[in-house]
Design a protein around this motif. Structure first.
Motif, PDB file in Angstrom:
ATOM      1  N   ASP A   1      46.365  22.830  25.764  1.00 45.39           N
ATOM      2  CA  ASP A   1      46.483  22.327  27.126  1.00 45.39           C
ATOM      3  C   ASP A   1      47.572  23.133  27.834  1.00 45.39           C
ATOM      4  O   ASP A   1      48.754  22.774  27.802  1.00 45.39           O
ATOM      5  CB  ASP A   1      46.825  20.837  27.102  1.00 45.39           C
ATOM      6  N   GLU A   2      47.172  24.229  28.439  1.00 44.50           N
ATOM      7  CA  GLU A   2      48.155  25.116  29.061  1.00 44.50           C
ATOM      8  C   GLU A   2      48.882  24.442  30.216  1.00 44.50           C
ATOM      9  O   GLU A   2      50.069  24.726  30.470  1.00 44.50           O
ATOM     10  CB  GLU A   2      47.463  26.388  29.547  1.00 44.50           C
ATOM     11  N   GLU A   3      48.199  23.543  30.944  1.00 39.79           N
ATOM     12  CA  GLU A   3      48.827  22.837  32.051  1.00 39.79           C
ATOM     13  C   GLU A   3      49.998  21.988  31.584  1.00 39.79           C
ATOM     14  O   GLU A   3      50.991  21.843  32.289  1.00 39.79           O
ATOM     15  CB  GLU A   3      47.792  21.966  32.774  1.00 39.79           C
ATOM     16  N   TYR A   4      49.869  21.416  30.393  1.00 37.08           N
ATOM     17  CA  TYR A   4      50.947  20.601  29.831  1.00 37.08           C
ATOM     18  C   TYR A   4      52.237  21.409  29.699  1.00 37.08           C
ATOM     19  O   TYR A   4      53.322  20.970  30.075  1.00 37.08           O
ATOM     20  CB  TYR A   4      50.525  20.041  28.466  1.00 37.08           C
ATOM     21  N   PHE A   5      52.101  22.632  29.148  1.00 38.26           N
ATOM     22  CA  PHE A   5      53.276  23.464  28.929  1.00 38.26           C
ATOM     23  C   PHE A   5      53.872  23.976  30.238  1.00 38.26           C
ATOM     24  O   PHE A   5      55.065  24.269  30.319  1.00 38.26           O
ATOM     25  CB  PHE A   5      52.904  24.648  28.030  1.00 38.26           C
ATOM     26  N   LYS A   6      53.046  24.091  31.280  1.00 38.85           N
ATOM     27  CA  LYS A   6      53.550  24.523  32.579  1.00 38.85           C
ATOM     28  C   LYS A   6      54.324  23.427  33.293  1.00 38.85           C
ATOM     29  O   LYS A   6      55.253  23.694  34.051  1.00 38.85           O
ATOM     30  CB  LYS A   6      52.389  24.979  33.460  1.00 38.85           C
ATOM     31  N   LYS A   7      53.906  22.183  33.031  1.00 41.74           N
ATOM     32  CA  LYS A   7      54.488  21.056  33.759  1.00 41.74           C
ATOM     33  C   LYS A   7      55.615  20.338  33.025  1.00 41.74           C
ATOM     34  O   LYS A   7      56.319  19.522  33.607  1.00 41.74           O
ATOM     35  CB  LYS A   7      53.394  20.039  34.098  1.00 41.74           C
ATOM     36  N   ILE A   8      55.784  20.598  31.735  1.00 39.27           N
ATOM     37  CA  ILE A   8      56.770  19.854  30.939  1.00 39.27           C
ATOM     38  C   ILE A   8      58.201  20.111  31.417  1.00 39.27           C
ATOM     39  O   ILE A   8      58.531  21.203  31.860  1.00 39.27           O
ATOM     40  CB  ILE A   8      56.615  20.229  29.436  1.00 39.27           C
TER      41      ILE A   8
END
Length: 288
Positions: A281-288
């Motif tokens: 989940d690339e979005e997860y790592f961008k938003k964390i």
């Protein structure tokens, strides 16, 4: 071919019909039950149902599209499936009688899925793009189907022998003599460890559709001591073949098509190994 393909409904219509089929089946059903009910609702001709899908082993074009229709409904949250290919209408949609196929296409969680289907992208490309692929059309199944088609005829019979043993058949023997009247092997099926039936099977590596004449020829080859016939193919069965096999006035013939054969190979791990993977989940790592 083009005129026939025009008779096959678009995905938006098939989404609506798939949902209606599940409702008609009581809210749940297996792939083949849903497909059969959808074809019944649409009043599709046998000729249309026999049109093969070019990139998906033994699936017909209509069954290929119905597989994707189920995926669209799943992405929308209207239905869910178990590991045994049983589809169920979700609790949130239990009181919903109909769905709008065009709306579901437009609001699909995987927006690039519809575009990929419209562009006739191959399943391997979709998989690389992170699109969830229906079990029936996953690339490994197409590859395995090609392997089965290219097998030596006697090797395929031995593979069928092994599969039937895994399914609970005993004393399974491959017929080696020529001119055996269409019987490729025999065996015994024991029910509950008490009742046993003599069976004969025919296994054919077809890429197309098995028709009613082949079923009649096989039935005609069965001797009086054979209580059950099993016809196995890597292809598919026409509607007439299915009706002929289950004709109440004649000896019943059980049918195993290419999709079920591949599913059974995977279930028993015969020449197939499951590989587990992780989706990032690339979005997860961008938003964390």
């Amino acid at each position: 071919m083009k005129s026939d393909n025009l008779k096959i409904p678009e995905y938006s219509k098939l989404v609506e019909v798939t949902y209606a089929a599940l409702k008609s089946l009581g809210g749940s059903g297996k792939n083949n039950e849903i497909n059969d009910k959808a074809v019944e609702i649409l009043h599709l001709s046998d000729d249309v149902c026999s049109i093969p899908h070019l990139n998906s082993s033994s699936l017909s074009e209509i069954n290929y599209r119905l597989a994707w229709a189920r995926t669209l409904l799943k992405n929308y949250g209207a239905i869910e499936n178990s590991s045994r290919s049983v589809w169920t209408i979700t609790v949130d949609f239990s009181n919903v009688n109909t769905v709008n196929g065009e709306y579901i296409e437009r609001n699909c969680k995987k927006a690039n899925l519809v575009a990929a289907l419209q562009d006739n992208s191959e399943e391997a490309q979709m998989e690389e793009a992170g699109i969830e692929i229906p079990e029936e059309v996953r690339p490994w199944r197409t590859k395995l189907h090609k392997v089965l088609i290219e097998m030596n005829a006697y090797a395929f019979e031995r593979l069928t022998q092994r599969l039937l043993r895994e399914c609970g058949f005993d004393d399974v023997r491959v017929t080696k003599k020529s001119g055996d009247g269409g019987i490729d092997g025999t065996g015994k099926l024991k029910i509950n460890g008490i009742f046993s039936f003599n069976i004969a099977f025919q296994c054919k590596r077809y890429q197309g559709t098995v028709g009613a004449p082949e079923i009649r020829d096989f039935r005609g080859s069965l001797t009086t001591d054979i209580e059950k016939g099993v016809f196995i193919t890597t292809g598919s069965f026409s509607k007439q073949a299915i009706e002929e096999a289950s004709n109440p006035g004649k000896q019943q013939i059980d049918l195993i098509d290419g999709e079920e054969f591949i599913t059974k190979l995977a279930e028993f791990g015969i020449g197939v190994k499951e590989i587990k993977d992780y989706e990032i989940d690339e979005e997860y790592f961008k938003k964390i």
